[in-house]
Design an enzyme around this catalytic site. Sequence first.
Site, short mmCIF file in Angstrom:
data_model
loop_
_atom_site.label_atom_id
_atom_site.label_comp_id
_atom_site.label_asym_id
_atom_site.label_seq_id
_atom_site.Cartn_x
_atom_site.Cartn_y
_atom_site.Cartn_z
N CYS A 15 -30.07 15.17 80.42
CA CYS A 15 -30.74 14.54 79.52
C CYS A 15 -31.25 15.49 78.32
CB CYS A 15 -31.99 13.60 80.06
SG CYS A 15 -31.84 12.88 81.44
N ARG A 42 -26.56 15.93 74.65
CA ARG A 42 -26.75 15.88 76.17
C ARG A 42 -26.73 14.60 77.13
NH1 ARG A 42 -29.50 21.02 76.92
NH2 ARG A 42 -30.22 20.01 78.67
N TRP A 92 -28.34 10.43 80.18
CA TRP A 92 -27.06 10.08 80.54
C TRP A 92 -26.98 10.05 82.28
CZ3 TRP A 92 -23.37 13.42 83.43
CH2 TRP A 92 -22.29 13.27 83.26
N ASN A 118 -36.16 16.23 82.23
CA ASN A 118 -34.60 16.33 82.60
C ASN A 118 -34.42 17.07 83.86
OD1 ASN A 118 -31.92 17.15 82.18
ND2 ASN A 118 -32.58 18.93 80.93
N GLY A 119 -33.64 16.88 84.74
CA GLY A 119 -33.49 17.33 85.95
C GLY A 119 -33.53 16.44 87.26
N GLU A 487 -5.91 23.69 78.99
CA GLU A 487 -6.94 23.42 78.28
C GLU A 487 -6.41 22.47 77.14
OE1 GLU A 487 -9.78 23.83 77.98
OE2 GLU A 487 -10.40 23.57 75.66
N LYS A 491 -8.56 18.56 76.72
CA LYS A 491 -8.85 18.29 75.53
C LYS A 491 -8.32 16.61 75.20
CE LYS A 491 -11.10 20.15 74.92
NZ LYS A 491 -11.94 21.52 75.33
N GLU A 494 -9.83 14.04 77.86
CA GLU A 494 -11.29 13.96 77.68
C GLU A 494 -11.64 13.08 76.34
OE1 GLU A 494 -13.92 17.08 77.63
OE2 GLU A 494 -12.60 18.36 76.52
N HIS A 510 9.57 20.48 91.33
CA HIS A 510 8.89 20.48 92.64
C HIS A 510 8.10 19.05 92.78
CE1 HIS A 510 10.59 24.52 93.75
NE2 HIS A 510 10.12 24.59 92.45
N LYS A 608 -22.34 17.29 77.06
CA LYS A 608 -22.15 18.50 76.85
C LYS A 608 -22.43 19.39 77.58
CE LYS A 608 -20.70 21.45 73.55
NZ LYS A 608 -19.32 21.72 73.44
C1 F6R Z 1 -14.40 20.53 77.97
C2 F6R Z 1 -15.88 20.89 77.95
C3 F6R Z 1 -16.15 21.10 79.60
C4 F6R Z 1 -16.96 22.47 79.53
C5 F6R Z 1 -17.76 22.59 80.85
C6 F6R Z 1 -18.57 23.91 81.03
O1 F6R Z 1 -14.15 20.18 76.56
O2 F6R Z 1 -16.55 21.11 77.15
O3 F6R Z 1 -15.07 21.10 80.45
O4 F6R Z 1 -16.25 23.43 79.28
O5 F6R Z 1 -18.57 21.52 81.01
O6 F6R Z 1 -19.49 24.09 80.19
P1 F6R Z 1 -20.11 25.25 79.71
O7 F6R Z 1 -19.13 26.21 79.30
O8 F6R Z 1 -21.25 25.08 78.86
O9 F6R Z 1 -20.44 26.09 80.99
#
Ligand code: F6R
Length: 613
Positions: A15, A42, A92, A118-119, A487, A491, A494, A510, A608
Site C-alpha cells: 500500500c 504501490r 493493493w 502498510n504492512g 527480461e 516485460k 506483465e 528439448h 511496483k
Molecule cells: C518487472 C518488475 C518486477 C521488479 C521486482 C523487484 O518489470 O518491475 O519484477 O523487478 O518486483 O523489484 P525491486 O527491483 O524494486 O526489488
Amino acid sequence: MAPRQETSLENQIMCGIVGLVSAGNDNILPLLVKCLKRLEYRGYDSAGFAFIDSDSGRIIVVKDRGKIDEVVARYGIVERYAARVGIAHTRWATHGPPSKVNAHPHVDCGGTIAIVHNGIINNYLELRRKLAEKGHKFRSDTDTEVIAHLLEDLLDENSDMLGAIRKAMNILRGSYAVVVLSTRDPSRLYFMKRVSPLIVGVAPSVSIVASDIPSIIEITRRVLVLHDGEYGFIEPGRVYVEHDGRPIDASQRFRTITWSVSDIEKAGYPHYMLKEIMEQPRALYETYLGVLSDPALHKAVDLIDEARTVFVTGAGTSFHAGLAFQYYMYRYAGRPVLTFIASEFYVYSNAAGQDDVLIAISQSGETIDTLTALRSFKQRGARVIAVSNVVESAIPRESDVKLYTRAGPEIGVAATKTYLTQVLVLQALVSQMTGDGFIKLLGDAHRVTARSLAKFQVFIDRLARKLYRKEHIYVLGRGLGAFMAYEGALKIKEVSYIHAEAYPAGESKHGPIALVEPGFPVIFIGTPPSELVEKIAANIEEMSARGAVTILIGTQQYRDVDADYKIILDVDDDILAPYAIMPLLQLLAYRLAVLRGYDPDKPRNLAKTVTVE
Ligand code: F6R
C-alpha cells in the site's frame, strides 16, 4: 495460541499511505489527493481518506474499492468537504477481492481514531481476540483494524496518544508503517514504523508523512527517512521522533531530494512506461557519471576480491540484471558467481559464511524477498553490497556497501530504465575488477540507447501491429542473449498479458518447440560472440520449418542471418549490446499493451514495490 492460517485480506497487501497536517485555514484535501496519487504505483485497487471535518470537528472516513480518481469522484471528496488534517491510503490486494469494508482508513469503536497502515500485523488474531473480549467491536476482517482498537484501549489506560503509541510498538508484531489521526490532537498526526517504509517532510505551513518520496516532493525537498522502531508525530513545521522511549534528534538526518516534480510527471507522454523508456539515455548518462566518481565502487571491488563466493540476488527484473552481471563477471573478470532468485535464498544461505559476499539488487530497495535474503546472509556473517535506485531505502541501509543507479523515480510498474542502469552499475563493477576495464566504453551506453530508439521505433510499432493479437510468444537467445530474453519476455507478459516465454535457444528441441505451429511468433536475441551466430541461425531455421514467424534482433554479427523480421543494430560487442537491444524489447511490450487496450502503467495484479513475501 497456534497461529491460524493467515486468511485476512490485509495479510497480502502492498500500500501507499500519506498524512498531511496544515497550519493555515486552507482545505488540504486537494493536496492530500495529489500526494496520494503519487503513491498509486504501490497499489490501486481501493483507496480511502480520513480527515477532521473543519465544520464538525469529527472524523469523516471516505473509502471504497477502485482507483484513487474513481473514489475521489464517486464521493465528491474535494467538493463536499474541507479539512486541515487528514490521512489517506491506496491499497493493493493479492488475495481475495478488494472491498469497501477492508479498504483503509480503519477507525476505533468511538470513531475518534483513524489509521492507515502498510504492512502486516503478525499477531493480529491474538490481539483481536483480546480486544474483542474487552468489548471492542470489529467491522472488517483486517489485521489493520486491531491497531485502531489497540490504541483506543491503551489511551483509556493512559490518556496520552504518544504514550499509547509507545506501548503499541512493544505489542504489535510484524511490519508496519502507520499514520494515526485523532480528534484529541487535531493539529498533529502520529506515526509508527517497523520494516515498512515511512518518510517525513516538514515545511513551515504543512508537514507530511508518507510511504515514499514522490508524495513528499509536493511539499518539500527536505526528507527524513524514518528508521525501524521509530515513532512520533508531525505538526506544521515540526517533527518529533522517539525510539524505545528516548527522544531522537533527527534534524541531522534530513537530506535534500534532487528529483523534481516534473521528473515524476509524464512530461507529455501518454504513459509513464513510455516516458521512462525514452528517458533511458539521460538515466544511463547520469548513472555513468555517478558511478564513475563513487568511492563505493572501490569498496565493492575490495569486498569481492577478498570473497570466497560471490552470491547475487534480486527479484524479477533485478534478478535478470544479476544474470547479466554473472555473465560479465565470468567473461571479463574470470570469476564465477552464483545468482539466485531472492525468494529462494534458503537454498543458498545455509552454506554462506563470513568469507562470502552477497550482491543484493533492488530498484526500490524495499522488496521484502530481497531484504529477507540479505538478512539471512548477513546473519551468517556475509558482507553485502546493495545496488538500488532509492537512496537510504531498507536494502542499502542494511548493506556494507551501497551502489546507486541514478535513474530518477520510476513510476510505471514495469521496470525499464532501472534495468539498464542496474546493468551499467554492475558492468562498472566488473570493469573496475579488471583493472583498466571498459569503463570508458560505458560512457557510450546512453548514445547507443538513443540511437537504437530513434532508428527502430517505427519498426517496433509495425512489428507490434503484426503481433498484438497473438496469445503466445517465445523469446530466445544464447548466453547474454538468453538473459536479455528473460527480461524481454517478462516485460511482454506483465504489460500486454500475452503469454511470453523465454529460454536459451538451444533448449528448443528439448521440449518447447512442441508448441510451435504456423504463425507462432518467436523472437531471437542475437548477441556476441560470433560463434553463436551459426547456432542461432540454425534455431531460426528450425522454427521457420514449423511455420513460426521469426523475428531477429541482433548485433552486427547477425547481418547475414535470415528471419521474417529483422533488426540489425550498429553494435558488435557484448558490453554495449544491452543498451541497443533492451529498449526495443521494452518498447515492443509497451506497444503490445496499448494495442491490446491495456494500461501499461498499471498492470493487473501487480504493484511496483512488493513488501510482502
Ligand atoms: C518487472 C518488475 C518486477 C521488479 C521486482 C523487484 O518489470 O518491475 O519484477 O523487478 O518486483 O523489484 P525491486 O527491483 O524494486 O526489488
